[in-house]
Design a protein around this motif. Structure first.
Motif, PDB file in Angstrom:
ATOM      1  N   ARG A   1     -48.901 -10.855  48.269  1.00 50.83           N
ATOM      2  CA  ARG A   1     -48.361  -9.786  49.130  1.00 50.83           C
ATOM      3  C   ARG A   1     -46.879  -9.579  48.862  1.00 50.83           C
ATOM      4  NH1 ARG A   1     -49.348 -11.691  54.126  1.00 50.83           N
ATOM      5  NH2 ARG A   1     -47.200 -12.336  54.459  1.00 50.83           N
ATOM      6  N   ILE A   2     -46.131 -10.667  48.767  1.00 56.15           N
ATOM      7  CA  ILE A   2     -44.688 -10.563  48.516  1.00 56.15           C
ATOM      8  C   ILE A   2     -44.433  -9.983  47.127  1.00 56.15           C
ATOM      9  CG2 ILE A   2     -42.553 -11.877  48.227  1.00 56.15           C
ATOM     10  CD1 ILE A   2     -43.792 -13.887  50.318  1.00 56.15           C
ATOM     11  N   ALA A   3     -45.134 -10.487  46.123  1.00 60.73           N
ATOM     12  CA  ALA A   3     -44.943 -10.009  44.750  1.00 60.73           C
ATOM     13  C   ALA A   3     -45.334  -8.536  44.622  1.00 60.73           C
ATOM     14  CB  ALA A   3     -45.741 -10.863  43.772  1.00 60.73           C
ATOM     15  N   SER A   4     -46.344  -8.109  45.361  1.00 63.37           N
ATOM     16  CA  SER A   4     -46.737  -6.691  45.334  1.00 63.37           C
ATOM     17  C   SER A   4     -45.599  -5.802  45.811  1.00 63.37           C
ATOM     18  CB  SER A   4     -47.963  -6.450  46.222  1.00 63.37           C
ATOM     19  OG  SER A   4     -49.101  -7.013  45.664  1.00 63.37           O
ATOM     20  N   ASP A   5     -44.867  -6.268  46.809  1.00 62.33           N
ATOM     21  CA  ASP A   5     -43.737  -5.496  47.320  1.00 62.33           C
ATOM     22  C   ASP A   5     -42.610  -5.400  46.295  1.00 62.33           C
ATOM     23  OD1 ASP A   5     -45.034  -4.995  49.686  1.00 62.33           O
ATOM     24  OD2 ASP A   5     -43.974  -6.548  50.820  1.00 62.33           O
ATOM     25  N   TYR A   6     -42.448  -6.419  45.452  1.00 60.47           N
ATOM     26  CA  TYR A   6     -41.404  -6.416  44.424  1.00 60.47           C
ATOM     27  C   TYR A   6     -41.832  -5.704  43.139  1.00 60.47           C
ATOM     28  CZ  TYR A   6     -38.872 -10.105  46.994  1.00 60.47           C
ATOM     29  OH  TYR A   6     -38.181 -10.833  47.928  1.00 60.47           O
ATOM     30  N   SER A   7     -43.125  -5.562  42.939  1.00 61.50           N
ATOM     31  CA  SER A   7     -43.651  -5.082  41.663  1.00 61.50           C
ATOM     32  C   SER A   7     -43.199  -3.654  41.348  1.00 61.50           C
ATOM     33  CB  SER A   7     -45.184  -5.144  41.677  1.00 61.50           C
ATOM     34  OG  SER A   7     -45.698  -5.006  40.385  1.00 61.50           O
TER      35      SER A   7
ATOM     36  N   TRP B   1     -51.581 -10.304  38.133  1.00 64.73           N
ATOM     37  CA  TRP B   1     -50.410 -10.037  37.282  1.00 64.73           C
ATOM     38  C   TRP B   1     -49.526  -9.009  37.972  1.00 64.73           C
ATOM     39  CZ3 TRP B   1     -49.124 -12.475  32.773  1.00 64.73           C
ATOM     40  CH2 TRP B   1     -50.089 -13.328  32.235  1.00 64.73           C
ATOM     41  N   PHE B   2     -48.223  -9.340  38.029  1.00 59.75           N
ATOM     42  CA  PHE B   2     -47.254  -8.500  38.729  1.00 59.75           C
ATOM     43  C   PHE B   2     -46.119  -8.122  37.780  1.00 59.75           C
ATOM     44  CE2 PHE B   2     -49.468 -11.161  41.687  1.00 59.75           C
ATOM     45  CZ  PHE B   2     -49.807 -10.285  42.705  1.00 59.75           C
ATOM     46  N   HIS B   3     -45.712  -6.864  37.834  1.00 63.47           N
ATOM     47  CA  HIS B   3     -44.623  -6.361  36.987  1.00 63.47           C
ATOM     48  C   HIS B   3     -43.306  -6.631  37.710  1.00 63.47           C
ATOM     49  CE1 HIS B   3     -42.898  -2.815  34.493  1.00 63.47           C
ATOM     50  NE2 HIS B   3     -42.671  -3.973  33.925  1.00 63.47           N
ATOM     51  N   ILE B   4     -42.837  -7.868  37.598  1.00 63.86           N
ATOM     52  CA  ILE B   4     -41.623  -8.305  38.274  1.00 63.86           C
ATOM     53  C   ILE B   4     -40.793  -9.158  37.325  1.00 63.86           C
ATOM     54  CG2 ILE B   4     -42.594  -8.248  40.605  1.00 63.86           C
ATOM     55  CD1 ILE B   4     -43.104 -11.218  40.436  1.00 63.86           C
ATOM     56  N   THR B   5     -39.548  -9.353  37.686  1.00 64.29           N
ATOM     57  CA  THR B   5     -38.679 -10.198  36.864  1.00 64.29           C
ATOM     58  C   THR B   5     -38.964 -11.672  37.169  1.00 64.29           C
ATOM     59  OG1 THR B   5     -36.927 -10.290  38.525  1.00 64.29           O
ATOM     60  CG2 THR B   5     -36.844  -8.453  36.923  1.00 64.29           C
TER      61      THR B   5
ATOM     62  N   GLU C   1     -43.965  -8.352  28.536  1.00 64.18           N
ATOM     63  CA  GLU C   1     -42.626  -8.521  29.102  1.00 64.18           C
ATOM     64  C   GLU C   1     -42.595  -8.083  30.563  1.00 64.18           C
ATOM     65  OE1 GLU C   1     -38.061  -7.047  28.276  1.00 64.18           O
ATOM     66  OE2 GLU C   1     -39.592  -6.682  26.777  1.00 64.18           O
ATOM     67  N   ASP C   2     -42.012  -8.914  31.389  1.00 61.73           N
ATOM     68  CA  ASP C   2     -41.858  -8.679  32.829  1.00 61.73           C
ATOM     69  C   ASP C   2     -43.177  -8.601  33.597  1.00 61.73           C
ATOM     70  OD1 ASP C   2     -39.145  -8.890  32.883  1.00 61.73           O
ATOM     71  OD2 ASP C   2     -38.762  -6.746  32.808  1.00 61.73           O
ATOM     72  N   TRP C   3     -44.283  -9.032  33.003  1.00 62.97           N
ATOM     73  CA  TRP C   3     -45.534  -9.196  33.738  1.00 62.97           C
ATOM     74  C   TRP C   3     -45.705 -10.690  33.953  1.00 62.97           C
ATOM     75  CZ3 TRP C   3     -48.638  -5.704  36.051  1.00 62.97           C
ATOM     76  CH2 TRP C   3     -48.436  -4.355  35.732  1.00 62.97           C
ATOM     77  N   ILE C   4     -45.876 -11.072  35.193  1.00 66.78           N
ATOM     78  CA  ILE C   4     -45.967 -12.483  35.548  1.00 66.78           C
ATOM     79  C   ILE C   4     -47.226 -12.703  36.369  1.00 66.78           C
ATOM     80  CG2 ILE C   4     -44.876 -14.335  36.880  1.00 66.78           C
ATOM     81  CD1 ILE C   4     -42.172 -13.054  36.048  1.00 66.78           C
ATOM     82  N   LYS C   5     -47.966 -13.730  35.987  1.00 64.09           N
ATOM     83  CA  LYS C   5     -49.179 -14.081  36.726  1.00 64.09           C
ATOM     84  C   LYS C   5     -48.821 -15.079  37.810  1.00 64.09           C
ATOM     85  CE  LYS C   5     -53.845 -15.898  36.416  1.00 64.09           C
ATOM     86  NZ  LYS C   5     -53.839 -16.335  37.784  1.00 64.09           N
ATOM     87  N   ILE C   6     -49.312 -14.807  39.010  1.00 66.92           N
ATOM     88  CA  ILE C   6     -49.146 -15.732  40.122  1.00 66.92           C
ATOM     89  C   ILE C   6     -50.539 -16.146  40.559  1.00 66.92           C
ATOM     90  CG2 ILE C   6     -48.363 -15.996  42.504  1.00 66.92           C
ATOM     91  CD1 ILE C   6     -46.103 -14.019  41.842  1.00 66.92           C
ATOM     92  N   GLY C   7     -50.796 -17.446  40.526  1.00 72.66           N
ATOM     93  CA  GLY C   7     -52.115 -17.953  40.865  1.00 72.66           C
ATOM     94  C   GLY C   7     -52.043 -19.270  41.612  1.00 72.66           C
ATOM     95  N   LYS C   8     -53.208 -19.846  41.828  1.00 70.55           N
ATOM     96  CA  LYS C   8     -53.312 -21.109  42.551  1.00 70.55           C
ATOM     97  C   LYS C   8     -54.143 -22.075  41.729  1.00 70.55           C
ATOM     98  CE  LYS C   8     -57.522 -19.795  44.825  1.00 70.55           C
ATOM     99  NZ  LYS C   8     -58.166 -19.305  46.003  1.00 70.55           N
TER     100      LYS C   8
END
Length: 135
Positions: free
Chosen positions: A100-106, A114-118, A53-60
């Motif tokens: 970089r952006i997701a790291s700031d929100y995590s 994987w980022f702990h974001i909504t 829950e609330d972990w989202i993968k961001i990839g290419k």
């Protein structure tokens, strides 16, 4: 690995924003190898799995649909789901910007991609990257 720096200012100075194109990503290497012409464009995607829950993968990827199918291969429940996908002219740079952006929100330290974001913050992240990539 091939290293490249992402330009722009970092709000959290303690983080190192040196990103690597890791050769261990065999699926993406396969997809790129199958492409007739790889001009560097592709997609930046966010996916979820109910198990985290609330972990989202961001990839290419050069081919998001096949990339998502490759994740399903490793899940007996086939429970990876697309959250949001954008098309970009340079997937390597765009992925670095998104991380970089997701790291700031995590809420906590990211775990690889994987980022702990909504989900809302993940969509906002990709929209910010889209705006930078497609002015």
């Amino acid at each position: 690995p091939v290293a490249f720096r992402i330009s722009g200012s970092a709000r959290k100075k303690q983080r190192n924003y040196l990103y690597y194109k890791l050769p261990e990503d065999r699926e993406e290497i396969f997809l790129v190898g199958e492409a007739k012409d790889d001009d560097g464009s592709g997609t930046i995607y966010s996916i979820t799995n109910e198990a985290w829950e609330d972990w989202i993968k961001i990839g290419k990827s050069i081919d998001f649909k096949r990339r998502l199918l490759s994740y399903q291969t490793y899940s007996p429940l086939k429970d990876y789901h697309k959250l949001y996908v954008i098309e970009v002219p340079n997937r390597d740079i765009a992925e670095g910007q998104a991380h970089r952006i997701a790291s700031d929100y995590s809420y906590s330290e990211p775990r690889g991609e994987w980022f702990h974001i909504t989900p809302d913050k993940a969509v906002e992240t990709l929209n910010q990257v889209k705006a930078k990539q497609n002015p």
